[in-house]
Design a protein around this motif. Structure first.
Motif, short mmCIF file in Angstrom:
data_model
loop_
_atom_site.label_atom_id
_atom_site.label_comp_id
_atom_site.label_asym_id
_atom_site.label_seq_id
_atom_site.Cartn_x
_atom_site.Cartn_y
_atom_site.Cartn_z
N HIS A 94 0.87 -1.21 -0.07
CA HIS A 94 0.05 0.13 0.11
C HIS A 94 0.99 1.14 0.04
N TRP A 95 1.88 1.19 -1.18
CA TRP A 95 2.52 2.72 -1.52
C TRP A 95 3.65 3.02 -0.90
N GLU B 77 -4.49 -0.20 -5.28
CA GLU B 77 -4.67 0.89 -6.30
C GLU B 77 -3.73 1.25 -7.20
N GLN C 34 -0.55 8.80 -10.07
CA GLN C 34 -0.08 9.85 -9.16
C GLN C 34 1.21 10.09 -8.93
N ARG D 178 -13.33 5.83 -9.76
CA ARG D 178 -14.28 6.77 -9.92
C ARG D 178 -15.17 6.47 -10.90
N TRP E 261 -11.86 16.56 -4.14
CA TRP E 261 -12.27 15.58 -4.98
C TRP E 261 -13.26 14.52 -4.70
N TRP F 205 -13.70 2.79 4.90
CA TRP F 205 -12.33 3.40 4.88
C TRP F 205 -12.68 4.51 5.70
N GLU G 177 -3.49 11.09 5.78
CA GLU G 177 -4.43 11.08 4.51
C GLU G 177 -3.32 11.59 3.43
N PHE H 143 -11.11 10.33 7.88
CA PHE H 143 -11.76 9.52 7.42
C PHE H 143 -12.28 8.40 8.37
C1 GBH Z 1 -7.52 5.56 -1.39
O1 GBH Z 1 -7.52 6.23 -2.48
C2 GBH Z 1 -6.56 5.08 -0.71
O2 GBH Z 1 -5.99 3.76 -0.87
C3 GBH Z 1 -6.36 5.44 0.81
O3 GBH Z 1 -5.04 5.25 1.32
C4 GBH Z 1 -6.83 6.64 1.08
O4 GBH Z 1 -6.68 6.92 2.49
C5 GBH Z 1 -8.30 6.93 0.85
O5 GBH Z 1 -8.27 6.63 -0.58
C6 GBH Z 1 -8.79 8.13 0.97
O6 GBH Z 1 -8.20 9.14 0.15
O7 GBH Z 1 -7.15 15.28 -6.69
O8 GBH Z 1 -8.97 14.75 -8.36
O9 GBH Z 1 -6.82 13.86 -8.56
C7 GBH Z 1 -8.45 6.77 -2.97
C8 GBH Z 1 -8.21 7.07 -4.55
C9 GBH Z 1 -7.69 8.85 -6.14
C10 GBH Z 1 -8.59 9.41 -3.97
C11 GBH Z 1 -7.21 10.35 -6.33
C12 GBH Z 1 -7.75 10.91 -4.19
C13 GBH Z 1 -7.23 12.49 -5.92
C14 GBH Z 1 -8.04 12.87 -6.81
N1 GBH Z 1 -7.93 8.43 -4.74
N2 GBH Z 1 -7.68 11.04 -5.59
S1 GBH Z 1 -7.96 14.41 -7.72
#
Ligand code: GBH
Length: 489
Positions: free
Chosen positions: A129-130, A174, A181, A235, A358, A427, A434, A443
């Protein structure tokens, strides 16, 4: 048409399971304790601290490295069937490689797993997880094809150490966020900003790594009833109007299909629109070959079918359109230029919390996405591995309760129409680090007090709601928690 406005109490299917999730860097803290080495989030948060809100870091986070007993107590208060957490590579293997296994790390994850099992809570483990070890990033990270072996070795250690007690595994959380990203963009570590190129190499190596680990597990470790698979984020992409249906389809294939098509489609390999668009744009831009790397026929076969379930993280929805006036114009390489579509959210859509720009609350998008996955990928078993929203600090999180209610209703709609959704994960168990939003975006079902060393956890209204949902296995959109009764196990 999509109906989410039903008011009668609705029962979840028999055997449906509920849990919560977290991730190592977001909760563990103890960043340099007991032999843990540096990972890409340590490096980013220490060297470019203020790209993160308030210059926050995960150095201490929720201190779960020390607080794991309280974490399991909260799981018991909620009555969870399972808890999804991730293992920190740089904690378990401080050199990144299997030449040195950190006994303190083994001890920590054993304690956490055993404490859960003692109370019948199933541990579900995310392998990545990243938080990549910094050393592997220095070697190119996921753009280096050697990652396939390095990741496989790391996972072999985990399966040997914990595989006797863990039945459910998630290889990679993810991939799109990792590659888009982190490598194409600048909103996750390692912050490379090499769009139109790095993310495609990252994606290929990551898919092959995932598949290798899947087959290794199935061939060498699998026990009766085990499942192992990948977690994809998506999404829902809604066309702005009839005219933009194709643009929405294209962006679906670029965002989710990039990872889902190679694994879950009948043919495997990248989606056709990716191969076509990137090949033609690359040629027009002067590249000698497509910026999208090819899979060998063997790789296509190895990746195809390499997941026992469709792990889905879902939060929100966007509208999509195509700007016809830029067609034929070949900008410098970029992912969204390749996809040839533009995404946005109307300003009047309801948000959950102003900081999390977002995340708009669009439950019908969840319903449509589940329908699309059912139709596009042969109705796979779906695990909802993350869903939730952010709020301000504070215990009375009514907006989170109504978010959960409306998204659970949308999920039930899709199940009634035939989607094979088998489990749901909120979540998150508690507030945590975050990513770029630091500790601003909360969250958690439990609030965490970052002003005290103990990182005290307190149940929010949504924790009461979730507890009751799990007890009754019924969604009642009129339910009002009685918070005068303390949370008890
Ligand atoms: C998840 O990602 C993660 O797995 C988790 O670790 C995290 O804490 C949780 O979401 C809450 O964020 O600015 O429009 O580009 C979620 C997927 C996709 C959410 C990209 C944030 C940024 C959108 N993410 N998004 S934008």
């Amino acid at each position: 048409s999509v109906k989410t406005e039903r008011h009668e109490p609705r029962k979840f299917p028999d055997g449906f399971r509920f849990g919560t999730a977290t991730a190592s860097y977001q909760v563990e803290g103890a960043w340099n304790v007991d032999g843990k080495s540096e990972n890409i989030w340590d490096r980013l948060s220490h060297t470019q601290p203020c790209v993160i809100n308030n210059c926050d870091t995960g150095d201490v986070a929720d201190n779960s490295y020390y607080n794991y007993k309280r974490d399991v107590e909260m799981m018991r208060e909620l009555g969870l069937d399972f808890y999804r957490f991730s293992i920190s590579w740089s904690r378990l293997l401080p050199t990144s490689f299997p030449d040195h296994i950190n006994r303190e790390a083994v001890h920590y994850y054993n304690n956490l797993i055993d404490e859960m099992l003692k109370y019948n809570i199933e541990p579900m483990v995310t392998l990545y997880h990243w938080d990549l070890p910094q050393k592997l990033q220095d070697l190119g990270g996921w753009t280096n094809p050697n990652m396939v072996d390095w990741f496989t070795d790391y996972c072999r250690n985990i399966f040997e150490l914990f595989g006797d007690r863990v039945k459910t595994w998630f290889t990679i959380n993810e991939p799109r966020e990792v590659c888009y990203q982190g490598y194409a963009g600048m909103s996750k570590a390692p912050n490379l900003n090499i769009s139109g190129y790095a993310e495609y190499h990252c994606a290929k190596n990551l898919l092959v790594s995932h598949a290798k680990v899947y087959h290794m597990y199935k061939n060498e470790f699998n026990k009766e009833g085990d499942t192992i698979g990948i977690v994809l984020s998506s999404r829902w992409c809604e066309p702005e109007s009839e005219k933009h249906v194709q643009a929405a389809e294209d962006i679906f294939q670029f965002e989710l299909g990039q990872y889902a098509h190679p694994i879950f489609s009948n043919t495997g390999d990248w989606p056709a629109v990716m191969k076509n668009n990137i090949a033609s744009k690359s040629a027009a831009q002067g590249f000698y070959r497509s910026r999208l790397p090819e899979f060998t026929p063997d790789e296509v076969e190895m990746v195809k079918g390499s997941s026992d379930f469709f792990g889905l993280n879902h939060y929100t929805t966007n509208l999509v359109y195509r700007n016809e006036s830029v067609e034929g114009y070949h900008a410098s390489p970029s992912y969204y230029d390749d996809a040839n579509a533009i995404l946005y959210q109307p300003a009047d859509w309801v948000g959950s919390y102003p900081g999390t720009t977002w995340l708009k609350v669009v439950p019908w998008g969840f319903h449509k996405l589940l329908n699309k996955i059912r139709e596009e990928y042969n109705n796979p078993p779906v695990y909802i591995t993350e869903n939730g929203c952010a709020t301000n600090p504070g215990i009375m999180d009514d907006s989170r309760v109504s978010y959960y209610m409306s998204y659970l209703a949308a999920m039930l709609d899709a199940i009634e129409e035939g989607s094979d959704v088998q489990l749901y994960t909120a979540w998150s168990l508690m507030d945590n680090f975050e990513w770029y939003f630091g500790y601003d975006d909360r969250f958690g079902l439990y609030e965490v007090d970052y002003s005290v060393e103990e990182r005290t956890r307190t149940p929010r209204k949504s924790a009461y709601f979730y507890k009751d949902l799990l007890r009754t296995r019924t969604l009642d959109v009129h339910y009002e928690p009685d918070m005068s009764i303390p949370m008890e196990i």
